[in-house]
Design a protein around this motif. Structure first.
Motif, PDB file in Angstrom:
ATOM      1  N   SER B 134      -8.112 -30.734   9.110  1.00 53.01           N
ATOM      2  CA  SER B 134      -9.019 -31.450   8.348  1.00 53.01           C
ATOM      3  C   SER B 134      -9.584 -32.777   8.726  1.00 53.01           C
ATOM      4  O   SER B 134     -10.726 -32.965   8.832  1.00 53.01           O
ATOM      5  N   MET B 137     -11.909 -32.624  12.123  1.00 50.52           N
ATOM      6  CA  MET B 137     -13.253 -31.852  11.706  1.00 50.52           C
ATOM      7  C   MET B 137     -14.048 -33.011  10.890  1.00 50.52           C
ATOM      8  O   MET B 137     -15.092 -33.211  11.342  1.00 50.52           O
ATOM      9  N   MET B 138     -13.417 -33.756  10.156  1.00 48.54           N
ATOM     10  CA  MET B 138     -14.301 -34.921   9.219  1.00 48.54           C
ATOM     11  C   MET B 138     -14.574 -36.078  10.598  1.00 48.54           C
ATOM     12  O   MET B 138     -15.637 -36.463  10.454  1.00 48.54           O
ATOM     13  N   GLY B 140     -15.058 -35.702  13.695  1.00 46.24           N
ATOM     14  CA  GLY B 140     -15.667 -35.033  14.511  1.00 46.24           C
ATOM     15  C   GLY B 140     -17.171 -34.861  13.978  1.00 46.24           C
ATOM     16  O   GLY B 140     -18.410 -35.201  14.539  1.00 46.24           O
ATOM     17  N   SER B 141     -17.320 -34.597  12.580  1.00 45.85           N
ATOM     18  CA  SER B 141     -18.618 -34.089  12.103  1.00 45.85           C
ATOM     19  C   SER B 141     -19.479 -35.539  11.946  1.00 45.85           C
ATOM     20  O   SER B 141     -20.469 -35.663  11.772  1.00 45.85           O
TER      21      SER B 141
END
Lengths: 685, 319
Positions: B134, B137-138, B140-141
């Motif tokens: 989680s 991905m935060m 990275g995004s």
């Protein structure tokens, strides 16, 4: 050439329509008999699908344009039909998704037959009419046929959305869908009306020639954007999408999300690029704004959902936004006098259209398998499905990778093309536009990365880990045809990602016939290289990238084998996962979907309206030990508050003000009559 | 294909091999500098090679709930990262693979690696993996728009997204300091720290559950799988360092296949990477790790800096 019969579009058009209408009729006559649906209706839909694909292939490889006039309709305006490359492309899109759905359908509706609560005849009849309506919209060549076909499509899909009508929530969702479809159709009708005011009749040929003054042209564009945008699902007119798509049967959701939204895109492209013709750069900016807002809004709300089908519906909103970003860039470049770049934007948007049709249908079909076999739509109850459904899991993974725009699958190619279009913004003269376009591209990058995060969540929670409920633990894999249908779409995802040049050549035909400009340099280095603008500017060779990935993997395989023989590695040992020494972990101790999305909720908090309910029940024996903790999170769409609530509040206020004339006293009503009479007498004399 | 084409593709394979061999050395150099700065006895610079060799010879222990995704993820991650490093020019520009895939494909391949890393984290069904996935991905995004804005600025300056073309453009351009390039450099450094998981975003040396992002996702890996994950992380660090060095300070990079030019390029690159590594070690020693919910602010600053760089290019017309 082969016999002139099968190389012309006419015979295939006849097959496509005829097969879908026959399928509807057969279902109606078949009643509850499953064999009619499986052996007659769905195969007829399959025939219609193959015919649609043939129309697409023939039209895009240079078959002569087909136009005809049917003897039905009004006495002075009969139905005109026409198939040009744009229509052919959308026929191919319809055909591909319909083929997968026709293979998937028989296995899926067995569930409805077993339950016996709902009528299979109605389902099959409405499906056939829905498909026929969509095919007629794409072939229509005058406003009347278009509107009739549009309404046929809307009403039959309403029947399909309301199919499981015994639940009140489903009826409400279907009513909302019908309401917004009718409002959208009204706006489209007004748009055609504005055009028709300057033209002798309603046929598209006449509407195309109409010369509109600038203001009316913009009004027509705005009406078309709102009308088609309402059907396509642009923010803020998207509110029906997350309600209607989850409640429909899953193969219908695939058709609606994969095809119907694209038919709305077709309508918009036909209206703006073909009928309006003269483009203004302000329209491009408006499209960019709508597109970026929809893309970001859709993906952020998708992250917060834990209902699988609702999540996929919000992702449709996001992808429609991306398509509109491509269209906006195209309009911007065409209006600024750069036809090559405009064609690039149009090609990027159309490529994303077919990409989304393929991978969204794949994802909805996979979700349908989970709903049918696991009897679960809530992500929080799923888990470990890849062990129970390896094929569905594998194909769903391909769908997840494609929608996250990762190489080597198809989502990456359309996003690469859109970025390359945005990068050419240096050609524009206005400094503001040259700054705004890269910001739009940055928003696009953000949505792509957020979509990847969302699908890590979906795949990780649903398919990986351990099952969170008993029903999911005992779910079975589906039957062969349903697996084949998903495999077909997954293979197409790979094909569209690895051979982009073939698709670009086809889209060149569409762009050429629509706007007169093509990407002439797109295949200048041969079929393996995609060089949309010029080889020295940007190039992408997808098959070689795929080959490179396999090469890298095989080198590692060789290294592994070499090590294995030298070190005599033992077979892999299986143990419990790491639990910090606290003891047995159960499946409820995994990360949940809401937990995964929590960082995003914290970062983007102002954009949501989140309801959280947390309840903690303490143990009787030890007051500090929780016996039971429950947590519920629900995200409301803020569009209701921002756009719709003020709207209907003002209407209610207005009605209340007007209602003041109803005083209830007879003498006031007599006075109204007297005043009206005096007024009329004055007007008459 | 002509003999020259064969030779060029052989050069690509050598390029990937050189990257793979130097990645542990670079990590060892950074660890050595960190230890010296923290007044500890430094490990040998070649210690990471020994660690990898040890890991390759160890057994693989899998959790009961591990699926096929867990087992193939290391291969896919290393494969995608290896393909990504083939795109970044190391000591010579103009390799055929640079025309095959440009900067946007680079970002896409790294995103593919991150996707499978997060899936592998979620595979076992423990909380650590989910938490790591989680957070990764935060981060990275939020880092991707900033990275893309940097690429946009450089692509607008060089009129191409091909990394070889960008470097050649920097080599040919006069030695004037352009503000857009300076801002792009600052933004790229900030994004690189976030993407490679160094302090202040993530601590690569921690084993406390609440402070790890990357370590949490690879917690369940052992044996050769863990070796591959470590190698992928080292490759990514070297990739970003080479990007920073070659895109912004490309002097010394060879444009031909002459042995003398290549030798000079190797020496120049080693010097530059040594300096960058020492700077990174100094930064990691001086700064503390941020709270996880400060990272979005950090990445927003990186995005704003990149945006300012792009705007200064647009407004000043080539600054």
């Amino acid at each position: 050439m082969t016999s002139p019969d099968f190389a012309s579009l006419q015979i295939w058009l006849f097959f496509a329509f005829g097969a879908s209408l026959l399928s509807a009729l057969a279902s109606l006559l078949g009643g509850q008999r499953l064999w009619v649906a499986n052996l007659v209706s769905f195969p007829l839909l399959g025939i219609s699908a193959v015919a649609s694909i043939m129309i697409g292939i023939l039209s895009l490889t240079g078959a002569a344009e087909f136009a005809t006039e049917l003897p039905i309709g009004l006495p002075w305006l009969s139905w005109h039909l026409r198939i040009d490359p744009l229509g052919g492309f959308f026929y191919a899109l319809i055909g591909v998704v319909l083929l997968a759905v026709s293979l998937y359908g028989p296995g899926y509706i067995r569930e409805y037959h077993r339950q016996g609560k709902y009528s299979l005849a109605v389902l099959g009849f409405a499906t056939g009419l829905f498909v026929a309506g969509m095919q007629l919209v794409v072939a229509a060549d005058d406003a009347l046929t278009f509107m009739i076909a549009w309404e046929l499509m809307s009403v039959s899909s309403y029947v399909l959305v309301a199919f499981e009508h015994l639940e009140a929530a489903n009826r409400r969702a279907a009513f909302l869908y019908l309401l917004m479809a009718q409002i959208g159709a009204g706006l489209i009708l007004l748009a055609f009306g504005v055009l028709a005011a300057f033209a002798p009749d309603f046929s598209f040929a006449a509407l195309r020639e109409a010369q509109l003054p600038g203001l009316w042209s913009s009004i027509a564009f705005a009406l078309a954007l709102l009308g088609f945008g309402m059907k396509a699902g642009l923010v803020p007119m998207h509110v029906w999408l997350p309600e209607a798509h989850p409640v429909a049967p899953s193969h219908i959701s695939a058709l609606m999300s994969g095809v119907m939204l694209k038919v709305a895109i077709y309508g918009f492209i036909r209206f703006t690029f073909d009928l309006l013709g003269e483009l203004h750069w302000e329209w491009g900016v408006i499209l960019l704004i709508f597109g970026s807002v929809s893309a970001l809004y859709g993906v952020l709300y998708a992250l917060m959902q834990h209902d699988l089908k609702r999540l996929l519906a919000y992702h449709s909103v996001e992808n429609i936004g991306i398509i509109f970003i491509g269209l906006g860039l195209s309009v911007l470049f065409f209006a600024s006098g750069f036809p090559l770049l405009g064609a690039l934007g149009l090609v990027a948007a159309l490529y994303h259209t077919i990409n989304h049709a393929v991978f969204k249908s794949l994802l909805f079909l996979g979700a349908g398998v989970i709903v049918q076999r696991g009897h679960e739509r809530n992500l929080e109850h799923m888990g470990g499905l890849i062990r129970r459904m390896p094929w569905t899991g594998g194909f769903f993974l391909i769908g997840c990778i494609s929608i996250s725009a990762l190489p080597p699958f198809n989502g990456f190619v359309s996003e690469w093309l859109t970025f390359q279009t945005a990068l050419q913004a240096t050609a524009l003269e206005s400094g503001v536009l040259r700054a705004v376009v890269p910001i739009t591209a940055a928003i696009l990058a953000l949505t792509g990365a957020l979509a990847a995060a969302c699908f890590v969540k979906v795949y990780g929670i649903a398919f990986l880990g351990r099952a969170r409920t008993r029903r999911v633990r005992h779910a079975h894999e589906t039957n062969g045809l349903m697996i084949i249908s998903q495999g077909l779409l997954a293979f197409l995802c790979l094909l569209l990602g690895v051979l982009p040049t073939t698709m670009i050549v086809a889209l060149n035909g569409v762009s050429g016939s629509l706007t007169g400009s093509e990407l002439s340099m797109a295949t200048s280095r041969g079929w393996l290289w995609l060089t949309p603008i010029a080889p020295q500017v940007a190039s992408y060779s997808a098959p070689l990238v795929l080959l490179g990935i396999f090469l890298a993997l095989s080198v590692w395989g060789l290294v592994y084998l070499a090590l294995r023989r030298r070190r005599r590695i033992q077979p892999v040992i299986r143990r419990d996962p790491w639990d910090c020494g606290f003891g047995s972990l159960n499946s409820r101790m995994q990360y949940s979907a809401s937990a995964f999305a929590m960082p995003f909720k914290v970062v983007f908090d102002p954009l949501f309206r989140i309801h959280e309910e947390s309840e903690r029940q303490m143990d009787d024996r030890l007051p500090t030990l929780p016996a039971r903790i429950s947590y519920l999170i629900h995200t409301d769409d803020i569009s209701w508050n921002i756009f719709y609530r003020p709207f209907y509040r003002s209407i209610t206020w207005l009605s209340r003000q007007v209602a003041r004339i109803q005083t209830g006293h007879l003498r006031h009503y007599l006075a109204y009559s007297f005043i009206t009479l005096l007024l009329l007498l004055w007007l008459v004399t | 294909m002509s003999w020259f084409a064969w030779f060029a593709w052989l050069a690509v394979l050598l390029h990937i091999g050189l990257f793979l061999l130097s990645a542990p050395l670079y990590s060892g150099w950074i660890k050595r500098n960190k230890a010296l700065l923290q007044n500890r006895r430094p490990p040998s610079v070649v210690q990471p090679y020994r660690d990898l060799r040890k890991l390759f010879s160890k057994d693989v222990v899998l959790a009961d709930s591990a699926t096929v995704i867990f087992r193939i993820a290391p291969y896919i991650i290393v494969g995608a990262t290896a393909l990504a490093v083939s795109i970044v020019p190391l000591i010579v520009v103009g390799l055929p693979v640079n025309a095959m895939a440009d900067a946007i494909v680079l970002v896409g391949l790294l995103a593919l690696g991150r996707f499978f890393l997060a899936l592998a984290g979620m595979d076992i069904g423990t909380v650590f993996g989910g938490m790591g996935a989680s957070r990764e991905m935060m981060v990275g995004s939020l880092a991707e728009p900033a990275m893309l804005m940097v690429i946009f600025t450089l692509a607008m300056v060089a009129s191409s997204t091909n990394l070889s073309t960008v470097i050649l453009h920097s080599l040919d351009a006069p030695l004037a300091l352009r503000p857009s390039v300076l801002f792009a450099l600052i933004a790229l450094v900030m994004v690189a720290i976030a993407e490679t998981g160094r302090i202040p975003v993530d601590n690569p040396a921690t084993h406390l559950e609440l402070t790890m992002i990357h370590e949490a996702m690879i917690l369940e890996y052992s044996g050769r799988h863990l070796a591959m994950m470590e190698l992928a992380a080292q490759l990514k660090l070297l990739l970003y360092s080479v990007l920073i060095v070659n895109l912004f300070f490309p002097w010394g990079i060879s444009t031909t296949f002459e042995v003398s030019d290549l030798g000079l390029a190797v020496i120049a690159l080693s010097l530059k990477l040594a300096i960058v590594g020492a700077l990174l070690a100094a930064g990691e020693t001086a700064l503390a790790k941020m709270r996880i919910f400060r990272v979005p602010t950090y990445l927003a600053i990186a995005f704003t800096v990149a945006l300012v760089g792009m705007l200064s290019f647009v407004i000043l017309e080539g600054s």
